[in-house]
Write a protein that holds these residues in place. Structure first.
Motif, short mmCIF file in Angstrom:
data_model
loop_
_atom_site.label_atom_id
_atom_site.label_comp_id
_atom_site.label_asym_id
_atom_site.label_seq_id
_atom_site.Cartn_x
_atom_site.Cartn_y
_atom_site.Cartn_z
N LEU A 177 1.02 -1.20 -0.06
CA LEU A 177 -0.08 -0.01 0.00
C LEU A 177 0.90 1.35 0.07
N SER A 179 1.21 5.04 -0.31
CA SER A 179 0.80 6.60 -0.50
C SER A 179 1.98 7.48 -1.03
N ILE A 182 5.82 9.62 3.60
CA ILE A 182 7.15 9.19 3.79
C ILE A 182 7.51 7.81 4.01
N ASP A 183 6.67 7.30 4.87
CA ASP A 183 6.74 5.83 5.40
C ASP A 183 6.82 4.64 4.33
N SER A 184 5.39 4.92 3.58
CA SER A 184 5.43 3.43 2.80
C SER A 184 6.45 3.21 1.74
N MET A 203 -4.03 4.49 -3.83
CA MET A 203 -5.31 5.15 -4.04
C MET A 203 -5.25 6.74 -4.09
N GLY A 280 2.89 1.20 5.52
CA GLY A 280 3.88 1.85 5.83
C GLY A 280 3.67 2.30 7.44
N GLN A 285 1.84 6.03 16.01
CA GLN A 285 2.55 7.26 15.32
C GLN A 285 1.40 8.25 15.00
P1 ATP Z 1 2.85 7.28 4.71
O1 ATP Z 1 3.91 8.42 4.98
O2 ATP Z 1 3.35 6.00 4.09
O3 ATP Z 1 1.69 7.91 4.02
P2 ATP Z 1 1.49 7.64 7.18
O4 ATP Z 1 2.40 8.01 8.63
O5 ATP Z 1 1.15 9.14 6.57
O6 ATP Z 1 2.02 7.05 6.17
P3 ATP Z 1 -1.17 6.98 7.18
O7 ATP Z 1 -1.81 8.04 6.30
O8 ATP Z 1 -1.90 6.67 8.22
O9 ATP Z 1 0.26 7.03 7.64
O10 ATP Z 1 -1.12 5.63 6.17
C1 ATP Z 1 -0.64 4.31 6.75
C2 ATP Z 1 -0.41 3.46 5.74
O11 ATP Z 1 -1.51 3.13 4.82
C3 ATP Z 1 0.58 4.15 4.56
O12 ATP Z 1 1.79 3.98 5.19
C4 ATP Z 1 0.25 3.21 3.35
O13 ATP Z 1 0.90 1.92 3.46
C5 ATP Z 1 -1.25 2.90 3.48
N1 ATP Z 1 -2.04 4.21 2.72
C6 ATP Z 1 -2.32 5.41 3.20
N2 ATP Z 1 -2.81 5.97 2.27
C7 ATP Z 1 -2.75 5.33 1.21
C8 ATP Z 1 -3.07 5.55 0.00
N3 ATP Z 1 -3.76 6.53 -0.63
N4 ATP Z 1 -3.02 4.41 -1.24
C9 ATP Z 1 -2.41 3.54 -0.69
N5 ATP Z 1 -1.96 3.29 0.60
C10 ATP Z 1 -2.23 4.15 1.48
#
Ligand code: ATP
Ligand code: MG
Length: 378
Positions: A177, A179, A182-184, A203, A280, A285
């Motif tokens: 997944l 996004s 930074i994390d994923s 998404m 991610g 967090q």
């Molecule tokens: P990231 O930096 O990866 O966006 P985050 O700390 O912002 O992580 P969240 O926004 O809660 O945390 O999202 C947690 C995880 O859900 C993301 O790391 C990613 O794996 C998944 N995720 C979030 N938004 C999307 C998206 N639009 N499409 C696909 N995966 C997503």
């Protein structure tokens, strides 16, 4: 300029794998061939190591840069190959070290069939210390590596760290997944490092896939594909979900969105014959990342959900993102789905409530529609 004969590749942890060893090495060789495709490599399996030959030096230099990114390699370096004789070994070493360098000699015999042992190799260097053009000092940090193999002695003072881990594909396949955050991307790196082949699912908040395909997501995936040349990405719009959940309390939306993402990933995992989902998420967090909310959102999902960043502080994730080269792209402005990120989301939703909301919003139908609207690149 030193003229090297080949690049030697060592694969560390792979020896642990007992009967599967052969399969792992075969996978590593395939991955190396794919990554070095434009360098015309000739890869020779020497059992405890690989030797890669190139038709010219330019290709060898290009390959050295790429090998740094291939999971499953613990270290590698350019080597000269001499005949298995003490005289030839010292002669080749003289060519390897051109300057007045000081080295520690590390001699090994992978092949024990020579008339001399590794101790005698070191003695030979000491005996010739006046006539060789470098200094020997056993406390020196720089090593001159000498390894006697059946087909010749490998000589090198170069030891480049690889990223370790396992060859991509040897642990299976995961839907990551991804996004724009930074994390994923960092989570994706760790998944690949532990041998997972990855298919990305993103998404987006655009009204068409093309805008997402041409966004910074493309740049993120380009950087990540240094570790895995295949670029397989699904882009799915979020507007179906958003209109289906319009009436849901904002504080519940985040966990519901997470459930929806996992369900979508599940459908794609079936299609792709994947066996895991990677996110991610860290622990604690943000509000959606409490144990309670993660449990509620993953309820009923048939695949293991791996969260490689669970043990990391945000600061550590940022450092790793910088090292990978994804950080600069992640912080670029992007049209995020997270109008969903409300200021006071529930921190402990229960699975039952999430399932009820999922049903009330007819998210099963929304899922089917979203899948129908998704595009696949790669
Ligand atoms: P990231 O930096 O990866 O966006 P985050 O700390 O912002 O992580 P969240 O926004 O809660 O945390 O999202 C947690 C995880 O859900 C993301 O790391 C990613 O794996 C998944 N995720 C979030 N938004 C999307 C998206 N639009 N499409 C696909 N995966 C997503
Ligand atoms: Mg995010």
């Amino acid at each position: 300029m030193v003229k090297y004969d080949a690049v030697v590749v060592h694969y560390g942890e792979l020896w642990l794998k007992g009967r599967n060893r052969g399969i792992f090495i075969k996978r590593l060789i395939e991955n190396i061939k794919t990554a070095l495709d434009d360098c015309e490599p000739k890869v020779v399996d020497e059992r405890d190591r690989l030797l890669i030959h190139f038709s010219n030096e330019k290709n060898m230099d290009k390959a050295v840069e790429k090998l740094r990114y291939i999971p499953g390699i613990s270290w590698f370096g350019r080597v000269m190959i001499s005949k298995n004789s003490l005289g030839q070994i010292t002669k080749a070493a003289n060519k390897t070290l051109t300057k007045k360098e000081t080295v520690r000699i590390v001699a090994n015999r992978s092949y024990k069939g020579t008339s001399f042992n590794s101790y005698e190799i070191v003695s030979e260097f000491i005996r010739k210390s006046k006539s060789i053009n470098f200094k020997i000092d056993k406390s020196s940090k720089k090593e001159l590596l000498i390894n006697v193999t059946r087909n010749g002695t490998l000589i090198s003072s170069e030891k480049i760290n690889g990223i370790g881990g396992l060859p991509v594909g040897s642990s299976g396949k995961a839907i990551v997944l991804l996004s724009g955050g930074i994390d994923s991307p960092v989570a994706s790196f760790y998944a690949m490092k532990r041998g997972l082949d990855v298919v990305y699912l993103h998404m987006h908040a655009f009204d068409n896939n093309k805008s997402a395909e041409e966004s910074k997501m493309k740049n993120l995936i380009d950087v990540l594909s240094r570790y895995n040349q295949k670029k397989s990405v699904y882009y799915a719009p979020s507007y179906v979900f958003q209109s289906a959940t319009m009436k849901v309390q904002r504080r519940h939306e985040l966990v519901l969105f997470r459930r929806f993402l996992y369900e979508l990933a599940t459908e794609i995992a079936r299609k792709e014959h994947a066996n895991a989902i990677v996110t991610g998420e860290s622990l604690g967090q943000v509000a959606s990342q409490t144990i309670g909310n993660m449990t509620a959102s993953q309820h009923g999902i048939g695949y293991i959900i791996l969260r490689p960043l669970t043990g990391f502080d945000k600061k550590e994730i940022i450092e790793q993102a910088k090292a990978l080269g994804t950080y600069g792209i992640s912080i670029k402005k992007y049209k995020d789905v997270c109008s969903i990120g409300v200021s006071n989301p529930s921190t402990n939703m229960n699975a039952k409530l999430v399932s009820e909301l999922y049903r009330d919003c007819k998210l099963d139908e929304a899922l089917k529609r979203t899948i129908g609207l998704a595009s696949h690149i790669g």
